[in-house]
Scaffold this active site. Structure first.
Site, PDB file in Angstrom:
ATOM      1  N   ASN A 114       9.401  32.694  13.147  1.00 53.78           N
ATOM      2  CA  ASN A 114      10.386  33.658  13.629  1.00 53.78           C
ATOM      3  C   ASN A 114      10.366  34.938  12.809  1.00 53.78           C
ATOM      4  OD1 ASN A 114      11.044  31.689  15.391  1.00 53.78           O
ATOM      5  ND2 ASN A 114      12.937  31.074  14.375  1.00 53.78           N
ATOM      6  N   SER A 139       7.477  25.159  20.185  1.00 49.69           N
ATOM      7  CA  SER A 139       6.734  24.493  21.255  1.00 49.69           C
ATOM      8  C   SER A 139       5.360  24.038  20.754  1.00 49.69           C
ATOM      9  CB  SER A 139       6.562  25.453  22.426  1.00 49.69           C
ATOM     10  OG  SER A 139       5.944  26.635  21.974  1.00 49.69           O
ATOM     11  N   CYS A 189       2.430  59.861   5.149  1.00 50.14           N
ATOM     12  CA  CYS A 189       1.316  60.543   5.810  1.00 50.14           C
ATOM     13  C   CYS A 189       1.666  61.111   7.187  1.00 50.14           C
ATOM     14  CB  CYS A 189       0.108  59.598   5.924  1.00 50.14           C
ATOM     15  SG  CYS A 189       0.322  58.322   7.176  1.00 50.14           S
ATOM     16  N   HIS A 230       4.901  35.246  10.606  1.00 44.23           N
ATOM     17  CA  HIS A 230       4.646  36.336  11.551  1.00 44.23           C
ATOM     18  C   HIS A 230       5.344  37.635  11.158  1.00 44.23           C
ATOM     19  CE1 HIS A 230       3.577  33.191  14.894  1.00 44.23           C
ATOM     20  NE2 HIS A 230       2.605  33.395  14.035  1.00 44.23           N
ATOM     21  N   ALA A 237      18.662  21.223  17.454  1.00 46.89           N
ATOM     22  CA  ALA A 237      18.500  21.210  15.992  1.00 46.89           C
ATOM     23  C   ALA A 237      19.826  21.489  15.303  1.00 46.89           C
ATOM     24  CB  ALA A 237      17.454  22.243  15.570  1.00 46.89           C
TER      25      ALA A 237
HETATM   26  P1  NAD Z   1       8.087  29.093  20.093  1.00 48.99           P
HETATM   27  O1  NAD Z   1       7.201  27.954  20.233  1.00 48.99           O
HETATM   28  O2  NAD Z   1       8.356  29.569  18.733  1.00 48.99           O
HETATM   29  O3  NAD Z   1       9.543  28.727  20.726  1.00 48.99           O
HETATM   30  C1  NAD Z   1       9.744  27.926  21.829  1.00 48.99           C
HETATM   31  C2  NAD Z   1      10.815  26.876  21.470  1.00 48.99           C
HETATM   32  O4  NAD Z   1      12.058  27.262  21.993  1.00 48.99           O
HETATM   33  C3  NAD Z   1      10.540  25.496  22.022  1.00 48.99           C
HETATM   34  O5  NAD Z   1      10.847  24.566  21.033  1.00 48.99           O
HETATM   35  C4  NAD Z   1      11.497  25.325  23.209  1.00 48.99           C
HETATM   36  O6  NAD Z   1      11.929  24.011  23.352  1.00 48.99           O
HETATM   37  C5  NAD Z   1      12.599  26.246  22.827  1.00 48.99           C
HETATM   38  N1  NAD Z   1      13.164  26.951  23.971  1.00 48.99           N
HETATM   39  C6  NAD Z   1      12.517  27.593  24.924  1.00 48.99           C
HETATM   40  N2  NAD Z   1      13.364  28.160  25.823  1.00 48.99           N
HETATM   41  C7  NAD Z   1      14.596  27.851  25.422  1.00 48.99           C
HETATM   42  C8  NAD Z   1      15.889  28.157  25.904  1.00 48.99           C
HETATM   43  N3  NAD Z   1      16.101  28.914  26.965  1.00 48.99           N
HETATM   44  N4  NAD Z   1      16.922  27.665  25.233  1.00 48.99           N
HETATM   45  C9  NAD Z   1      16.732  26.945  24.132  1.00 48.99           C
HETATM   46  N5  NAD Z   1      15.516  26.673  23.591  1.00 48.99           N
HETATM   47  C10 NAD Z   1      14.474  27.100  24.233  1.00 48.99           C
HETATM   48  O7  NAD Z   1       7.449  30.220  21.028  1.00 48.99           O
HETATM   49  P2  NAD Z   1       7.736  31.656  21.672  1.00 48.99           P
HETATM   50  O8  NAD Z   1       9.152  31.883  22.051  1.00 48.99           O
HETATM   51  O9  NAD Z   1       6.741  31.768  22.729  1.00 48.99           O
HETATM   52  O10 NAD Z   1       7.404  32.719  20.540  1.00 48.99           O
HETATM   53  C11 NAD Z   1       6.121  33.176  20.249  1.00 48.99           C
HETATM   54  C12 NAD Z   1       6.136  33.996  18.975  1.00 48.99           C
HETATM   55  O11 NAD Z   1       6.930  35.162  19.166  1.00 48.99           O
HETATM   56  C13 NAD Z   1       6.801  33.322  17.805  1.00 48.99           C
HETATM   57  O12 NAD Z   1       5.893  32.580  17.067  1.00 48.99           O
HETATM   58  C14 NAD Z   1       7.407  34.490  17.014  1.00 48.99           C
HETATM   59  O13 NAD Z   1       6.459  35.085  16.194  1.00 48.99           O
HETATM   60  C15 NAD Z   1       7.800  35.430  18.085  1.00 48.99           C
HETATM   61  N6  NAD Z   1       9.210  35.274  18.484  1.00 48.99           N
HETATM   62  C16 NAD Z   1      10.170  35.229  17.510  1.00 48.99           C
HETATM   63  C17 NAD Z   1      11.496  35.081  17.851  1.00 48.99           C
HETATM   64  C18 NAD Z   1      12.533  35.034  16.759  1.00 48.99           C
HETATM   65  O14 NAD Z   1      12.282  35.536  15.672  1.00 48.99           O
HETATM   66  N7  NAD Z   1      13.704  34.433  16.987  1.00 48.99           N
HETATM   67  C19 NAD Z   1      11.864  34.977  19.191  1.00 48.99           C
HETATM   68  C20 NAD Z   1      10.855  35.041  20.167  1.00 48.99           C
HETATM   69  C21 NAD Z   1       9.529  35.179  19.773  1.00 48.99           C
HETATM   70 ZN    ZN Z   2       1.371  56.442   6.392  1.00 49.80          ZN
END
Ligand code: NAD
Ligand code: ZN
Length: 243
Positions: A102, A188, A149, A119, A230
């Protein structure tokens, strides 16, 4: 017979080196949408189409608008019970590392210090040209410029298709190799390299535990898979956990 949660609690109590990996799901209850979940889109764009270097190259203003919106939305979010329970776990366990995918900074706000933000962070910004990088919590202009810059700044996050920050993977792998318990929380486990971390942990004999609201592609490979929020399960695990 002990329930699965009680068994995980016993494993965690005896753990001498704990590594926890978290994903976007842990922040949903704090009002931060995931990318691939149903509430993920922003202005009809799929976040995966914006969080990429080619999108930033083609439409930097749009990508910055998306990131400035995310930064501003986060000001209204608070860490939830799951973030707080992991901060408590760090205080109770001697050898502990939290690896998060995150970028929202909520683990840090919950008090986690032994943390690796794999990330990067929405609160980090860096120059697209020189080495200038800084942490900045203030509202940013639509197209922020480098004070050194004058070139365009960019969010200090790792976009889809970009390599990780140097050294991060090595430290993560080292720590996982030394761990005896590996916990995957609300991710996920689709994105590499995080997706292979559980395998690494297993290969080195760690007990693997998944906590997720729904089964994931790795559930069947884990020693324990606890399905639920969680924010319910982690506080329950922490309750009475011996130090
Ligand atoms: P991810 O695998 O980190 O998250 C998906 C997780 O969220 C799964 O465990 C799923 O069960 C749960 N989930 C999905 N939809 C849901 C909902 N509506 N309600 C509750 N839980 C739910 O993958 P991602 O979201 O594809 O993110 C990809 C990348 O993008 C991350 O690794 C991160 O770098 C970035 N990202 C960060 C944040 C943050 O900082 N909170 C949020 C979105 C994306
Ligand atoms: Zn710069």
């Amino acid at each position: 017979m002990l329930g699965e949660l009680e068994m995980v609690k016993a494993v965690l109590s005896g753990s001498r080196r704990t590594v926890v990996l978290t994903g976007a799901g842990i922040s949903v209850e704090s009002g931060v949408p995931t990318f691939r979940g149903r509430d993920g889109s922003w202005k009809n764009y799929r976040p995966e189409d914006l969080a990429r270097p080619d999108a930033f190259e083609a439409r930097p203003e749009l990508v910055w608008e998306f990131y400035n919106w995310r930064r501003e939305s986060l000001r209204e979010s608070e860490p939830n019970a799951a973030h707080l329970a992991l901060a408590e776990m760090e205080r109770k366990k001697n050898n502990f590392l939290l690896i998060t995918q995150n970028v929202d900074g909520l683990h840090c706000r919950a008090g986690s210090r032994k943390i690796m933000e794999m990330h990067g962070s929405l609160w980090q910004i860096k120059c697209t040209k020189c080495t200038h990088a800084r942490e900045d919590f203030s509202p940013l202009p639509p197209m922020p410029e480098c004070p050194v810059c004058g070139h365009l700044l960019r969010p200090g996050v790792v976009w889809f298709g970009e390599p990780l920050i140097p050294g991060v993977l090595r430290v993560a792998i080292d720590e996982i190799n030394k761990s005896d318990v590996f916990l995957a929380v609300e991710t996920s486990s689709l994105a590499q390299p995080a997706a292979s971390f559980y395998q690494l942990a297993k290969d080195h004999g760690a007990v693997t535990v998944e906590i997720n609201r729904e089964p994931t592609p790795i559930s069947g490979f884990m020693d324990f898979a606890l399905h639920g929020k969680a924010s319910d399960i982690l506080p329950e695990l922490m309750a009475g956990l011996s130090e």
